[in-house]
Design a protein around this motif. Structure first.
Motif, PDB file in Angstrom:
ATOM      1  N   MET A 197       2.511  -5.081 -10.184  1.00 38.22           N
ATOM      2  CA  MET A 197       3.495  -5.182 -11.267  1.00 38.22           C
ATOM      3  C   MET A 197       2.818  -5.622 -12.568  1.00 38.22           C
ATOM      4  SD  MET A 197       6.708  -6.993  -9.258  1.00 38.22           S
ATOM      5  CE  MET A 197       7.294  -7.786 -10.733  1.00 38.22           C
ATOM      6  N   ARG A 198       1.855  -6.521 -12.450  1.00 40.01           N
ATOM      7  CA  ARG A 198       1.160  -7.035 -13.624  1.00 40.01           C
ATOM      8  C   ARG A 198       0.087  -6.087 -14.137  1.00 40.01           C
ATOM      9  NH1 ARG A 198       0.182 -13.351 -11.748  1.00 40.01           N
ATOM     10  NH2 ARG A 198       2.374 -13.971 -11.777  1.00 40.01           N
ATOM     11  N   SER A 199      -0.388  -5.183 -13.288  1.00 40.56           N
ATOM     12  CA  SER A 199      -1.531  -4.345 -13.635  1.00 40.56           C
ATOM     13  C   SER A 199      -1.198  -2.904 -13.985  1.00 40.56           C
ATOM     14  CB  SER A 199      -2.527  -4.312 -12.464  1.00 40.56           C
ATOM     15  OG  SER A 199      -2.929  -5.606 -12.118  1.00 40.56           O
ATOM     16  N   LEU A 200      -0.172  -2.368 -13.364  1.00 43.87           N
ATOM     17  CA  LEU A 200       0.146  -0.952 -13.551  1.00 43.87           C
ATOM     18  C   LEU A 200       1.204  -0.751 -14.624  1.00 43.87           C
ATOM     19  CD1 LEU A 200       0.456   0.231  -9.844  1.00 43.87           C
ATOM     20  CD2 LEU A 200      -1.404   0.740 -11.429  1.00 43.87           C
ATOM     21  N   PRO A 201       1.201   0.415 -15.241  1.00 39.30           N
ATOM     22  CA  PRO A 201       2.305   0.745 -16.141  1.00 39.30           C
ATOM     23  C   PRO A 201       3.621   0.717 -15.361  1.00 39.30           C
ATOM     24  CG  PRO A 201       0.494   2.306 -16.385  1.00 39.30           C
ATOM     25  CD  PRO A 201       0.175   1.464 -15.203  1.00 39.30           C
ATOM     26  N   SER A 202       4.704   0.421 -16.026  1.00 39.18           N
ATOM     27  CA  SER A 202       5.999   0.246 -15.355  1.00 39.18           C
ATOM     28  C   SER A 202       6.540   1.527 -14.733  1.00 39.18           C
ATOM     29  CB  SER A 202       7.024  -0.333 -16.326  1.00 39.18           C
ATOM     30  OG  SER A 202       7.198   0.547 -17.412  1.00 39.18           O
ATOM     31  N   ARG A 203       5.956   2.674 -15.044  1.00 35.71           N
ATOM     32  CA  ARG A 203       6.438   3.937 -14.487  1.00 35.71           C
ATOM     33  C   ARG A 203       6.151   4.076 -12.987  1.00 35.71           C
ATOM     34  NH1 ARG A 203       2.229   7.906 -14.117  1.00 35.71           N
ATOM     35  NH2 ARG A 203       0.336   7.206 -15.158  1.00 35.71           N
ATOM     36  N   TYR A 204       5.284   3.242 -12.441  1.00 37.28           N
ATOM     37  CA  TYR A 204       4.908   3.353 -11.032  1.00 37.28           C
ATOM     38  C   TYR A 204       5.951   2.732 -10.106  1.00 37.28           C
ATOM     39  CZ  TYR A 204       0.300   5.204 -11.885  1.00 37.28           C
ATOM     40  OH  TYR A 204      -0.737   6.023 -12.247  1.00 37.28           O
ATOM     41  N   LYS A 205       6.262   3.457  -9.042  1.00 42.76           N
ATOM     42  CA  LYS A 205       7.051   2.906  -7.943  1.00 42.76           C
ATOM     43  C   LYS A 205       6.036   2.414  -6.918  1.00 42.76           C
ATOM     44  CE  LYS A 205      10.360   3.855  -4.282  1.00 42.76           C
ATOM     45  NZ  LYS A 205       9.854   2.752  -3.513  1.00 42.76           N
ATOM     46  N   VAL A 206       6.212   1.201  -6.468  1.00 47.15           N
ATOM     47  CA  VAL A 206       5.275   0.594  -5.532  1.00 47.15           C
ATOM     48  C   VAL A 206       5.964   0.381  -4.196  1.00 47.15           C
ATOM     49  CG1 VAL A 206       3.852  -1.442  -5.092  1.00 47.15           C
ATOM     50  CG2 VAL A 206       4.016  -0.524  -7.410  1.00 47.15           C
ATOM     51  N   ASP A 207       5.298   0.781  -3.138  1.00 49.96           N
ATOM     52  CA  ASP A 207       5.791   0.619  -1.767  1.00 49.96           C
ATOM     53  C   ASP A 207       4.748  -0.216  -1.011  1.00 49.96           C
ATOM     54  OD1 ASP A 207       7.181   0.973   0.630  1.00 49.96           O
ATOM     55  OD2 ASP A 207       6.395   2.989   0.971  1.00 49.96           O
ATOM     56  N   ILE A 208       5.148  -1.390  -0.545  1.00 51.30           N
ATOM     57  CA  ILE A 208       4.246  -2.275   0.192  1.00 51.30           C
ATOM     58  C   ILE A 208       4.703  -2.272   1.648  1.00 51.30           C
ATOM     59  CG2 ILE A 208       3.302  -4.614   0.402  1.00 51.30           C
ATOM     60  CD1 ILE A 208       2.645  -3.429  -2.306  1.00 51.30           C
ATOM     61  N   ARG A 209       3.783  -2.068   2.567  1.00 52.11           N
ATOM     62  CA  ARG A 209       4.116  -1.976   3.993  1.00 52.11           C
ATOM     63  C   ARG A 209       3.101  -2.733   4.842  1.00 52.11           C
ATOM     64  NH1 ARG A 209       8.929   0.395   4.910  1.00 52.11           N
ATOM     65  NH2 ARG A 209       9.360   1.790   3.214  1.00 52.11           N
ATOM     66  N   VAL A 210       3.589  -3.244   5.971  1.00 52.19           N
ATOM     67  CA  VAL A 210       2.716  -3.767   7.011  1.00 52.19           C
ATOM     68  C   VAL A 210       2.303  -2.559   7.852  1.00 52.19           C
ATOM     69  CG1 VAL A 210       2.620  -5.232   9.057  1.00 52.19           C
ATOM     70  CG2 VAL A 210       3.876  -5.997   7.065  1.00 52.19           C
ATOM     71  N   ALA A 211       1.042  -2.494   8.237  1.00 49.20           N
ATOM     72  CA  ALA A 211       0.574  -1.374   9.056  1.00 49.20           C
ATOM     73  C   ALA A 211       1.379  -1.316  10.350  1.00 49.20           C
ATOM     74  CB  ALA A 211      -0.916  -1.532   9.358  1.00 49.20           C
ATOM     75  N   PRO A 212       1.779  -0.126  10.756  1.00 50.68           N
ATOM     76  CA  PRO A 212       2.582   0.011  11.971  1.00 50.68           C
ATOM     77  C   PRO A 212       1.932  -0.652  13.180  1.00 50.68           C
ATOM     78  CG  PRO A 212       2.455   2.103  10.800  1.00 50.68           C
ATOM     79  CD  PRO A 212       1.504   1.161  10.114  1.00 50.68           C
ATOM     80  N   GLY A 213       2.735  -1.438  13.886  1.00 49.75           N
ATOM     81  CA  GLY A 213       2.285  -2.088  15.106  1.00 49.75           C
ATOM     82  C   GLY A 213       1.423  -3.326  14.928  1.00 49.75           C
ATOM     83  N   THR A 214       1.318  -3.848  13.681  1.00 51.80           N
ATOM     84  CA  THR A 214       0.423  -4.991  13.452  1.00 51.80           C
ATOM     85  C   THR A 214       1.142  -6.319  13.228  1.00 51.80           C
ATOM     86  OG1 THR A 214       0.281  -4.606  11.062  1.00 51.80           O
ATOM     87  CG2 THR A 214      -1.369  -3.501  12.468  1.00 51.80           C
ATOM     88  N   HIS A 215       2.482  -6.303  13.223  1.00 49.78           N
ATOM     89  CA  HIS A 215       3.217  -7.544  13.012  1.00 49.78           C
ATOM     90  C   HIS A 215       4.451  -7.558  13.901  1.00 49.78           C
ATOM     91  CE1 HIS A 215       5.333 -10.854  11.029  1.00 49.78           C
ATOM     92  NE2 HIS A 215       4.131 -11.212  10.587  1.00 49.78           N
ATOM     93  N   ALA A 216       4.745  -8.722  14.462  1.00 54.40           N
ATOM     94  CA  ALA A 216       5.865  -8.857  15.404  1.00 54.40           C
ATOM     95  C   ALA A 216       7.208  -8.514  14.765  1.00 54.40           C
ATOM     96  CB  ALA A 216       5.884 -10.269  15.978  1.00 54.40           C
TER      97      ALA A 216
END
Length: 154
Positions: free
Chosen positions: A98-117
């Motif tokens: 959010m602090r680094s990219l232009p505001s036009r970017y949609k950001v999707d943050i994910r935990v890798a499948p199968g790596t968290h309970a």
């Protein structure tokens, strides 16, 4: 460091040499590629004095950028499947972008499948605008995120 760590002795890896990140279109925003590259080297783990890269929580291969659609997806791997800091790590990644990219970017943050309970719950929390906004109103949480994002000169 925090006492009573969930993963008191994490495996620490060497940092990799940076390679040139290809852009998806010839006139792509170089600023975005630079910001993405800094995700690996600039974010410290909330519990340990290591970067997310050194703990292999984040890697270059887990960052997808589509400049044409202004989309970034970051998939991270907690060091243990019951990591209580997974949401904080995800919040740090989101705030850095959010602090680094232009505001036009949609950001999707994910935990890798199968790596968290509680993978589904963590993913839902990390991509809910209202939850993110509420988290960023908590001064203690913002202080923790700022500490993780503070530049290190080591």
């Amino acid at each position: 460091m925090v006492s009573g760590l969930i993963n008191a002795n994490p495996v620490v890896y060497e940092k990799k040499e940076r390679r040139e990140r290809p852009t998806s279109i010839p006139d792509a925003d170089e600023y975005s590629a630079e910001a993405i590259d800094q995700l690996e080297v600039d974010i410290k783990d909330p519990e340990h004095p290591y970067s997310l890269e050194e703990l292999k929580v984040i890697s270059e291969d887990a960052i997808e950028v589509d400049d044409r659609r202004s989309y970034v997806r970051v998939t991270f791997t907690p060091t243990v499947e019951h990591c209580s800091m997974a949401t904080v790590i995800g919040l740090c990644l989101r705030v850095k972008l959010m602090r680094s990219l232009p505001s036009r970017y949609k950001v999707d943050i994910r935990v890798a499948p199968g790596t968290h309970a509680t993978e589904a719950a963590v993913n839902k929390q990390l991509n809910d605008k209202e939850r993110i906004a509420a988290a960023l109103e908590n001064p203690n949480l913002v202080e923790m995120v700022d500490e993780c994002l503070a530049p290190s000169y080591a």
